[in-house]
Design a protein around this motif. Structure first.
Motif, PDB file in Angstrom:
ATOM      1  N   TYR A  69       0.819  -1.220   0.000  1.00 18.03           N
ATOM      2  CA  TYR A  69       0.000   0.000   0.000  1.00 18.03           C
ATOM      3  C   TYR A  69       0.854   1.274   0.000  1.00 18.03           C
ATOM      4  CZ  TYR A  69      -3.924  -3.040   1.496  1.00 18.03           C
ATOM      5  OH  TYR A  69      -4.871  -4.011   1.595  1.00 18.03           O
ATOM      6  N   SER A 116      -6.520   2.145  11.577  1.00 20.14           N
ATOM      7  CA  SER A 116      -7.791   2.312  12.297  1.00 20.14           C
ATOM      8  C   SER A 116      -8.127   1.062  13.115  1.00 20.14           C
ATOM      9  CB  SER A 116      -8.927   2.629  11.326  1.00 20.14           C
ATOM     10  OG  SER A 116      -9.157   1.569  10.442  1.00 20.14           O
ATOM     11  N   VAL A 157     -10.541   2.091   5.303  1.00 22.47           N
ATOM     12  CA  VAL A 157     -10.372   2.065   3.849  1.00 22.47           C
ATOM     13  C   VAL A 157     -11.290   0.995   3.233  1.00 22.47           C
ATOM     14  CG1 VAL A 157      -8.714   1.693   1.974  1.00 22.47           C
ATOM     15  CG2 VAL A 157      -7.967   2.786   4.099  1.00 22.47           C
TER      16      VAL A 157
HETATM   17 FE1  SF4 Z   1      -4.628  -1.532   6.354  1.00 23.23          FE
HETATM   18 FE2  SF4 Z   1      -6.936  -0.268   6.801  1.00 23.23          FE
HETATM   19 FE3  SF4 Z   1      -5.098  -0.291   8.699  1.00 23.23          FE
HETATM   20 FE4  SF4 Z   1      -4.727   1.171   6.478  1.00 23.23          FE
HETATM   21  S1  SF4 Z   1      -6.309   1.499   8.065  1.00 23.23           S
HETATM   22  S2  SF4 Z   1      -3.219  -0.188   7.471  1.00 23.23           S
HETATM   23  S3  SF4 Z   1      -5.681  -0.145   4.964  1.00 23.23           S
HETATM   24  S4  SF4 Z   1      -6.176  -2.068   7.883  1.00 23.23           S
END
Ligand code: SF4
Ligand code: 13P
Length: 314
Positions: free
Chosen positions: A32, A93, A180
């Motif tokens: 990511y 989160s 997300v």
């Molecule tokens: Fe992964 Fe969602 Fe945590 Fe971002 S907020 S690291 S996309 S689990």
């Protein structure tokens, strides 16, 4: 001193490569991360692969281009190595929604339950858990638990619900979710499918159930990547963080990858935590040896036990 630099002042790529040699450092990056960071990394992978890599690396310094819980895991596996992270605020989160004191109470309220906890949690929560898992190995781990053993699964309720379906096990779930993976719009995905009837919807198991029900393939980031490489379709609607599409395009430049759209016209399919890491911050953390991950020795010892269990069971 103002640490702001621009790409014009320095060739950041070159400087990072130089620092990597000087420090005997290894850059580990999650899928990511920004594509320019992925392209500079020594290794790009999913949470499980990155933990394995962190355990076996011979580098003196691990530069973790990912979020805080991932860098913490690398430190727990390598207490004697320096672990750097470009931005200490790169949280998650799921980890934030599961504070250790509340998780401790959750466990105390269910003393006969085994706590299987998703790696997206803090070191304190890991230390309070029996076994850690990732989305790559969770099903395999749950299937090894005796059938009459009750299980607490934390902190992702969407992944938990998906695993209940896959394994047929009843599990008590912590009420957490990923900001997300909860943004994808079913309505817009249906429209996209109408416009691109041959495109396959592929999804990460952190997505909500109504999205997963429509998906033709569900898997962790690396499983999604493997799937598009081996599958015979030509186009895909990708319901996970958009960063993964960089590796998909690299692996199959002949195919089309459409990011699953969020409900609002925002870039909510980008993880705001992952995207705090920039090339500039990567350079600065290597140059300054800061920010570093530092954890209490006792905490490391306790958190290592459920992580080692995961590595043995997967
Ligand atoms: Fe992964 Fe969602 Fe945590 Fe971002 S907020 S690291 S996309 S689990
Ligand atoms: P993976 O283990 O599939 O890479 O997932 C990490 C993550 O944070 C998903 O949001």
């Amino acid at each position: 001193m103002d640490q702001q630099i621009t790409n014009l002042d320095l060739d950041l790529r070159e400087e990072i490569i130089k620092l990597k040699k000087e420090l005997n450092a290894s850059i580990l990056a999650h899928y990511y991360q920004e594509s320019e960071i992925q392209d500079l990394a020594d290794y790009v992978g999913d949470s499980l692969e990155l933990a394995r890599r962190a355990k076996t690396t011979e580098a003196d310094v691990i530069v973790f281009a990912g979020v805080h819980f991932m860098a913490e895991t690398a430190k727990i596996l390598n207490p004697n190595k320096t672990v750097l992270i470009p931005d200490l605020e790169a949280g998650c989160s799921l980890a934030e929604g599961c504070p250790a004191p509340l998780f401790k109470k959750f466990r105390e309220n269910h003393p006969d339950h085994l706590a299987i906890t998703y790696i997206n949690c803090t070191a304190e929560v890991k230390a309070l858990s029996d076994i850690i898992c990732t989305s790559s190995n969770a099903e395999k781990i749950i299937n090894q638990i005796p059938i009459n053993q009750p299980i607490l699964f934390s902190p992702d309720k969407n992944l938990g619900k998906y695993l209940i379906k896959k394994t047929g096990r009843r599990m008590l779930l912590w009420e957490g979710s990923c900001i997300v993976h909860e943004t994808f719009s079913e309505r817009k995905i249906i429209d996209l499918k109408l416009e691109n009837p041959s495109a396959k919807l592929i999804a990460h198991p952190e997505c909500e159930e109504h999205i997963l029900l429509k998906a033709e393939f569900i898997g962790s980031t690396s499983k999604l990547l493997k799937f598009v490489q081996e599958d015979d379709a030509q186009s895909y609607i990708v319901a996970t963080e958009v960063g993964i599409i960089h590796q998909m395009k690299k692996a199959r430049p002949d195919k089309v990858f459409i990011p699953a759209p969020p409900e609002n016209n925002c870039s909510c399919n980008e993880c705001p935590y992952m995207k705090l890491n920039t090339l500039e911050k990567l350079y600065l953390c290597m140059k300054n040896g800061f920010p570093q991950i530092n954890l209490d020795e006792e905490l490391i010892k306790r958190a290592l036990v459920p992580i080692e269990r995961m590595l043995e069971m997967s």
